[in-house]
Design a protein around this motif. Structure first.
Motif, PDB file in Angstrom:
ATOM      1  N   PHE A 104      67.183  54.296  71.401  1.00  0.00           N
ATOM      2  CA  PHE A 104      65.914  54.204  70.560  1.00  0.00           C
ATOM      3  C   PHE A 104      65.702  52.520  70.834  1.00  0.00           C
ATOM      4  CE2 PHE A 104      63.371  52.971  67.043  1.00  0.00           C
ATOM      5  CZ  PHE A 104      62.498  54.096  66.842  1.00  0.00           C
ATOM      6  N   PRO A 116      57.595  55.633  67.586  1.00  0.00           N
ATOM      7  CA  PRO A 116      56.960  56.890  67.829  1.00  0.00           C
ATOM      8  C   PRO A 116      56.125  57.341  66.797  1.00  0.00           C
ATOM      9  CG  PRO A 116      59.428  57.094  67.222  1.00  0.00           C
ATOM     10  CD  PRO A 116      59.042  55.524  67.367  1.00  0.00           C
ATOM     11  N   ARG A 121      55.572  61.079  70.624  1.00  0.00           N
ATOM     12  CA  ARG A 121      56.935  61.303  70.350  1.00  0.00           C
ATOM     13  C   ARG A 121      57.890  61.048  71.477  1.00  0.00           C
ATOM     14  NH1 ARG A 121      59.607  66.177  67.183  1.00  0.00           N
ATOM     15  NH2 ARG A 121      57.615  66.557  66.567  1.00  0.00           N
ATOM     16  N   CYS A 123      60.892  59.790  71.695  1.00  0.00           N
ATOM     17  CA  CYS A 123      62.350  59.685  71.088  1.00  0.00           C
ATOM     18  C   CYS A 123      63.391  60.911  71.233  1.00  0.00           C
ATOM     19  CB  CYS A 123      62.346  59.200  69.829  1.00  0.00           C
ATOM     20  SG  CYS A 123      61.131  59.867  68.909  1.00  0.00           S
ATOM     21  N   THR A 124      62.697  62.020  70.895  1.00  0.00           N
ATOM     22  CA  THR A 124      63.383  63.550  70.683  1.00  0.00           C
ATOM     23  C   THR A 124      64.174  63.934  71.766  1.00  0.00           C
ATOM     24  OG1 THR A 124      61.756  63.891  69.081  1.00  0.00           O
ATOM     25  CG2 THR A 124      63.437  65.554  69.352  1.00  0.00           C
ATOM     26  N   LEU A 127      66.933  61.275  72.832  1.00  0.00           N
ATOM     27  CA  LEU A 127      68.006  60.996  71.966  1.00  0.00           C
ATOM     28  C   LEU A 127      68.756  62.362  71.786  1.00  0.00           C
ATOM     29  CD1 LEU A 127      66.412  58.661  69.339  1.00  0.00           C
ATOM     30  CD2 LEU A 127      68.104  57.872  71.096  1.00  0.00           C
ATOM     31  N   ARG A 128      67.948  63.313  71.639  1.00  0.00           N
ATOM     32  CA  ARG A 128      68.417  64.360  70.947  1.00  0.00           C
ATOM     33  C   ARG A 128      68.606  65.867  71.959  1.00  0.00           C
ATOM     34  NH1 ARG A 128      69.285  63.594  65.551  1.00  0.00           N
ATOM     35  NH2 ARG A 128      67.905  62.378  64.561  1.00  0.00           N
ATOM     36  N   CYS A 223      66.844  68.320  63.059  1.00  0.00           N
ATOM     37  CA  CYS A 223      66.397  67.838  64.424  1.00  0.00           C
ATOM     38  C   CYS A 223      66.486  68.952  65.640  1.00  0.00           C
ATOM     39  CB  CYS A 223      67.116  66.551  64.803  1.00  0.00           C
ATOM     40  SG  CYS A 223      66.496  65.180  63.889  1.00  0.00           S
ATOM     41  N   PRO A 233      58.667  66.865  63.190  1.00  0.00           N
ATOM     42  CA  PRO A 233      59.740  65.687  63.577  1.00  0.00           C
ATOM     43  C   PRO A 233      60.979  65.780  62.832  1.00  0.00           C
ATOM     44  CG  PRO A 233      57.799  65.019  62.381  1.00  0.00           C
ATOM     45  CD  PRO A 233      57.319  66.505  62.461  1.00  0.00           C
ATOM     46  N   ALA A 235      62.946  63.829  61.352  1.00  0.00           N
ATOM     47  CA  ALA A 235      63.217  63.195  60.110  1.00  0.00           C
ATOM     48  C   ALA A 235      62.232  63.583  58.982  1.00  0.00           C
ATOM     49  CB  ALA A 235      63.042  61.430  60.148  1.00  0.00           C
ATOM     50  N   VAL A 246      57.692  58.746  62.871  1.00  0.00           N
ATOM     51  CA  VAL A 246      56.723  59.716  63.022  1.00  0.00           C
ATOM     52  C   VAL A 246      56.216  60.578  61.671  1.00  0.00           C
ATOM     53  CG1 VAL A 246      56.837  62.360  64.103  1.00  0.00           C
ATOM     54  CG2 VAL A 246      57.863  60.372  65.233  1.00  0.00           C
TER      55      VAL A 246
HETATM   56  S1  SF4 Z   1      64.113  61.620  63.916  1.00  0.00           S
HETATM   57 FE1  SF4 Z   1      62.139  60.800  64.277  1.00  0.00          FE
HETATM   58  S2  SF4 Z   1      62.781  58.938  65.542  1.00  0.00           S
HETATM   59 FE2  SF4 Z   1      64.479  60.355  65.537  1.00  0.00          FE
HETATM   60  S3  SF4 Z   1      64.531  61.658  67.626  1.00  0.00           S
HETATM   61 FE3  SF4 Z   1      63.388  62.760  65.643  1.00  0.00          FE
HETATM   62  S4  SF4 Z   1      61.141  62.143  65.819  1.00  0.00           S
HETATM   63 FE4  SF4 Z   1      62.457  60.649  67.059  1.00  0.00          FE
END
Ligand code: SF4
Length: 351
Positions: A104, A116, A121, A123-124, A127-128, A223, A233, A235, A246
């Motif tokens: 991030f 984001p 967006r 990041c998703t 990161l994931r 997520c 999103p 979160a 987001v």
């Molecule tokens: S929680 Fe928010 S910042 Fe984190 S990966 Fe999901 S959309 Fe992105």
């Protein structure tokens, strides 16, 4: 126990026997849906006449998970490892992490990505989703079944693609790594039924339903760990990043603070500040990296400002937010971005 839970276990037993040749991967976020999936999977695993070739539970650590929930999940994973070992259940537990360039703050401070939003967006995936895809790529996707806590009616878009499939429980996931099977044990369950599974099934014993319920108040959802860009999103639910801009409001963080986790206040304020500076033109290049008109990346000064705030936050919370690799890469990325600025001081760099 409610019929829906028993039905899900039956379906899972059948699936395990049908695909005993596969490596079963259970995507776990710590939230209620993936906890229900894990419990259903373990009940079925005990009952199935044949055990799958291999089974691994995976958790994706973004590095910016809400600290309270992150501590909850990591303690749980540690206990689960011990519990599986002492019960002689050959189920691996793996924590996956995004490569340093996708983290991030490397993207935000190093490359100047603005915090984001729903329309950007960025990041998703990094990161994931990508860490999970890479894990699967390393284990022959065609021989993998990913057990996932997707439920019908979570998203209209997802519903439409689920309805197209003849068997709701089995879906195909197609992405860069090729194609692999998804098995959705809770696809037909609603929220009360998910909680029934969490409370009604005993294994793993270290997963205490009451502790999990206490973490939930008025938030829901988890997520995505597969490519589902239309999903809400992360979160917006209980388990997500503390940095998430987001969502307009960090309901999950606010609720945890209200319930006494005052140590989250500095994180909460930082996130709020990130949302405020996001669209400030004085903190953004006037052109995009592609050269197009429009707000571009964060200026070097803005990135420095974010870095300073992070260092203050690290001090206030006695925690490490940026590790040495992330700092090293950020410094290199700054050097790259600073060079063209010497020739284009007013307009930002060209693509
Ligand atoms: S929680 Fe928010 S910042 Fe984190 S990966 Fe999901 S959309 Fe992105």
């Amino acid at each position: 126990m409610r019929d829906a839970v028993l039905h899900a276990i039956d379906m899972c037993v059948k699936a395990l026997e049908q695909r005993a040749d596969a490596h079963w991967v259970i995507a776990f976020s710590g939230g209620k849906d993936s906890s229900a999936v894990l419990k259903i999977f373990l009940s079925a695993y005990r009952r199935a006449r044949v055990r799958p070739r291999a089974a691994t539970l995976i958790y994706c650590d973004t590095g910016v998970e809400n600290p309270i929930l992150d501590a909850y999940v990591k303690t749980l994973l540690m206990r689960m490892r011990a519990e599986f070992e002492s019960a002689e259940l050959p189920i691996g537990v793996r924590i996956l992490k995004a490569p340093v360039q996708d983290r991030f703050f490397v993207r935000l401070i190093g490359r100047g990505y603005p915090p984001p939003t729903n329309s950007f967006r960025w990041c998703t995936t990094g990161l994931r989703i990508r860490p999970v895809s890479q894990f699967i790529r390393g284990h022959r996707p065609e021989d993998t079944v990913l057990a996932l806590g997707l439920r019908r009616s979570e998203s209209r878009q997802r519903d439409r693609s689920l309805q197209r499939s003849a068997d709701l429980y089995w879906q195909k996931q197609r992405e860069g790594v090729g194609e692999y099977d998804l098995f959705l044990p809770i696809v037909e369950m609603d929220v009360p039924e998910v909680w029934d599974a969490v409370f009604g099934l005993s294994e793993p014993r270290c997963l205490k339903p009451q502790a999990l319920e206490d973490l939930y108040r008025d938030a829901s959802g988890e997520c995505p760990v597969i490519k589902a860009p239309e999903a809400p999103p992360c979160a917006s639910g209980r388990f997500g990043c503390w940095t998430c801009t987001v969502v307009r409001k960090d309901r999950s963080g606010a609720e945890l603070i209200r319930s006494g986790h005052h140590e989250l206040i500095p994180y909460f304020k930082f996130r709020q500040w990130l949302t405020e500076i996001r669209n400030d033109p004085s903190r953004r290049w006037p052109r995009r990296r592609s050269g197009q008109e429009g707000m571009g990346p964060l200026t070097i000064e803005a990135r420095r400002e974010v870095l300073e705030r992070i260092e203050e936050l690290e001090f206030a919370t006695s925690s490490e937010i940026l590790d040495a690799d992330e700092r090293g890469l950020i410094a290199s990325l700054w050097r790259i971005d600073d060079i063209p600025r010497l020739s284009f001081p007013l307009n930002g760099p060209r693509a």
